[in-house]
Design an enzyme around this catalytic site. Sequence first.
Site, PDB file in Angstrom:
ATOM      1  N   ARG A   1      -1.773  12.666  -6.816  1.00 55.05           N
ATOM      2  CA  ARG A   1      -0.800  11.796  -7.514  1.00 55.05           C
ATOM      3  C   ARG A   1      -0.415  12.480  -8.814  1.00 55.05           C
ATOM      4  O   ARG A   1      -1.296  12.852  -9.602  1.00 55.05           O
ATOM      5  CB  ARG A   1      -1.383  10.423  -7.825  1.00 55.05           C
ATOM      6  CG  ARG A   1      -0.547   9.680  -8.888  1.00 55.05           C
ATOM      7  CD  ARG A   1      -0.934   8.255  -9.116  1.00 55.05           C
ATOM      8  NE  ARG A   1      -0.541   7.432  -7.983  1.00 55.05           N
ATOM      9  CZ  ARG A   1      -0.397   6.104  -8.044  1.00 55.05           C
ATOM     10  NH1 ARG A   1      -0.588   5.458  -9.177  1.00 55.05           N
ATOM     11  NH2 ARG A   1      -0.057   5.420  -6.977  1.00 55.05           N
TER      12      ARG A   1
ATOM     13  N   HIS B   1       6.889   8.114  -2.728  1.00 52.60           N
ATOM     14  CA  HIS B   1       5.609   7.395  -2.640  1.00 52.60           C
ATOM     15  C   HIS B   1       5.385   6.994  -1.173  1.00 52.60           C
ATOM     16  O   HIS B   1       5.425   5.817  -0.813  1.00 52.60           O
ATOM     17  CB  HIS B   1       5.645   6.166  -3.556  1.00 52.60           C
ATOM     18  CG  HIS B   1       4.300   5.586  -3.868  1.00 52.60           C
ATOM     19  ND1 HIS B   1       3.109   6.160  -3.448  1.00 52.60           N
ATOM     20  CD2 HIS B   1       3.939   4.473  -4.567  1.00 52.60           C
ATOM     21  CE1 HIS B   1       2.091   5.419  -3.869  1.00 52.60           C
ATOM     22  NE2 HIS B   1       2.567   4.406  -4.545  1.00 52.60           N
TER      23      HIS B   1
ATOM     24  N   GLN C   1       2.756   4.330   0.114  1.00 49.66           N
ATOM     25  CA  GLN C   1       3.165   2.951  -0.198  1.00 49.66           C
ATOM     26  C   GLN C   1       4.125   2.444   0.873  1.00 49.66           C
ATOM     27  O   GLN C   1       3.995   1.319   1.363  1.00 49.66           O
ATOM     28  CB  GLN C   1       3.840   2.902  -1.575  1.00 49.66           C
ATOM     29  CG  GLN C   1       4.391   1.542  -1.938  1.00 49.66           C
ATOM     30  CD  GLN C   1       3.329   0.496  -2.210  1.00 49.66           C
ATOM     31  OE1 GLN C   1       2.417   0.737  -2.984  1.00 49.66           O
ATOM     32  NE2 GLN C   1       3.423  -0.662  -1.568  1.00 49.66           N
TER      33      GLN C   1
ATOM     34  N   ASP D   1      10.756  -2.924  -8.032  1.00 50.88           N
ATOM     35  CA  ASP D   1       9.736  -2.058  -8.630  1.00 50.88           C
ATOM     36  C   ASP D   1       9.912  -2.162 -10.147  1.00 50.88           C
ATOM     37  O   ASP D   1      10.942  -2.667 -10.622  1.00 50.88           O
ATOM     38  CB  ASP D   1       9.973  -0.613  -8.127  1.00 50.88           C
ATOM     39  CG  ASP D   1       8.939   0.382  -8.642  1.00 50.88           C
ATOM     40  OD1 ASP D   1       7.862  -0.037  -9.115  1.00 50.88           O
ATOM     41  OD2 ASP D   1       9.214   1.610  -8.562  1.00 50.88           O
TER      42      ASP D   1
ATOM     43  N   CYS E   1       5.736  -3.013  -4.828  1.00 49.92           N
ATOM     44  CA  CYS E   1       4.615  -2.078  -4.662  1.00 49.92           C
ATOM     45  C   CYS E   1       3.458  -2.411  -5.611  1.00 49.92           C
ATOM     46  O   CYS E   1       2.316  -2.061  -5.328  1.00 49.92           O
ATOM     47  CB  CYS E   1       5.091  -0.653  -4.900  1.00 49.92           C
ATOM     48  SG  CYS E   1       5.959  -0.437  -6.466  1.00 49.92           S
TER      49      CYS E   1
ATOM     50  N   ARG F   1      -2.264  -1.122   1.879  1.00 48.20           N
ATOM     51  CA  ARG F   1      -2.400   0.240   1.369  1.00 48.20           C
ATOM     52  C   ARG F   1      -3.653   0.897   1.950  1.00 48.20           C
ATOM     53  O   ARG F   1      -3.651   2.055   2.345  1.00 48.20           O
ATOM     54  CB  ARG F   1      -2.491   0.259  -0.166  1.00 48.20           C
ATOM     55  CG  ARG F   1      -1.285  -0.256  -0.934  1.00 48.20           C
ATOM     56  CD  ARG F   1      -0.041   0.557  -0.683  1.00 48.20           C
ATOM     57  NE  ARG F   1      -0.249   1.987  -0.874  1.00 48.20           N
ATOM     58  CZ  ARG F   1      -0.387   2.609  -2.062  1.00 48.20           C
ATOM     59  NH1 ARG F   1      -0.288   1.919  -3.177  1.00 48.20           N
ATOM     60  NH2 ARG F   1      -0.572   3.917  -2.139  1.00 48.20           N
TER      61      ARG F   1
HETATM   62  N1  NVA Z   1       7.969   3.576  -9.709  1.00 44.79           N
HETATM   63  C1  NVA Z   1       6.606   3.262 -10.061  1.00 44.79           C
HETATM   64  C2  NVA Z   1       5.791   3.028  -8.830  1.00 44.79           C
HETATM   65  C3  NVA Z   1       4.372   2.602  -9.104  1.00 44.79           C
HETATM   66  C4  NVA Z   1       3.574   2.377  -7.851  1.00 44.79           C
HETATM   67  C5  NVA Z   1       6.023   4.391 -10.884  1.00 44.79           C
HETATM   68  O1  NVA Z   1       6.219   5.558 -10.532  1.00 44.79           O
HETATM   69  O2  NVA Z   1       5.394   4.112 -11.909  1.00 44.79           O
HETATM   70  N1   CP Z   2       1.444   0.678  -5.737  1.00 46.38           N
HETATM   71  C1   CP Z   2       0.658   1.609  -6.288  1.00 46.38           C
HETATM   72  O1   CP Z   2       0.761   2.793  -6.009  1.00 46.38           O
HETATM   73  O2   CP Z   2      -0.258   1.108  -7.146  1.00 46.38           O
HETATM   74  P1   CP Z   2      -1.219   1.945  -8.097  1.00 46.38           P
HETATM   75  O3   CP Z   2      -0.343   2.606  -9.128  1.00 46.38           O
HETATM   76  O4   CP Z   2      -2.147   0.936  -8.698  1.00 46.38           O
HETATM   77  O5   CP Z   2      -1.939   2.972  -7.279  1.00 46.38           O
END
Ligand code: NVA
Ligand code: CP
Length: 332
Positions: free
Chosen positions: A108, A135, A138, A231, A272, A317
């Site tokens: 990540r 992602h 997700q 989101d 998400c 998830r």
């Molecule tokens: N768009 C958000 C998704 C989090 C799961 C981010 O990248 O922070």
């Molecule tokens: N939806 C998601 O990826 O959550 P986290 O950022 O908590 O992993």
Amino acid sequence: MANSIKGRNFLTLFEFTPQEIEHLLDLAAKLKAMKKAGEKHNYCKDKNIALIFEKTSTRTRCAFEVAAADLGMHSTYLDPKASQIGKKESIRDTARVLGTMYDGIEYRGFGQEIVEELAAYAGVPVWNGLTNEFHPTQVLADLLTIREHFGSLAGRHLVFLGDARYNMANSLMVGCAKMGMHFTACAPEKYFPDPELIERCQNIAKRTHAILDFKTDPMEAVKNADVLYTDVWVSMGEPDEVWEERIHDLTPYRVTQALMEEAGVDTVFMHCLPSFHDLGTEIGRQIHEKYGIDCMEVEDAVFESKASIVFEEAENRMHTIKAVMAATLGGK
Ligand code: NVA
Ligand code: CP
């Protein structure tokens, strides 16, 4: 089918056929049923995986760790402060080191090119746990949740409201295109996805009969939708300075009760997570003090309503990440 997935990376969803995605969803559903029945499924016994997180996480990290334990694997969590990654050691070198010790690697972080480079040099399956652009784990969970709720995917209409240029909208567009769904991005035009990505997805849509469209009027966009999805307005890694503009530009795209009613009685709400739906977070309170709003991308009443399936989605998830690991590591 299982053999075609063994040994592969999971980076965007582009790399998998609709049949392979369906297979991963079937496997996730099976693993979910086994978990609920208390049936052991340690299909990857004694394998080892590394979990690299250059951004924070609750769901993704926990999903990988619990899924790994259920599959009989050991996992090592690496955060940016506790490793050499990026600062003292390049991604290419890190990949070659971790590839000698681990059977699979989750990443990540920031640019998609980083996880692609990791995958190119690791020699073991690499799973994208979120980049700025995509992602995919997700979206696999989202597809399972929609399939569980409505019984099928093809033809289902998902409307994404908010910043449609970022990882979630991008990956939802890819997933919907692959599965023959109807994807609508609803946002001000400057928040529409990258034209090249749209073109790539439209080419897939021609084969799968998916529909992809882009609208600026929320009341018009949500009519007869099966799913309203949103989101956060500011994603991880973005500077604080963008808050003001986002609040100004995206407030008309907040998922409200009025929008849910316009959509239809059977429409569900998905997100998400994490979500700014009340003042229960530090950032939510700071934004409230500065801009006087008590929610951002979704009203609390929608988030807490019966139409909201966000916690089923969050649970999925774990089951879908487990399926991705079991299939790519060859355990199933
Ligand atoms: N768009 C958000 C998704 C989090 C799961 C981010 O990248 O922070
Ligand atoms: N939806 C998601 O990826 O959550 P986290 O950022 O908590 O992993």
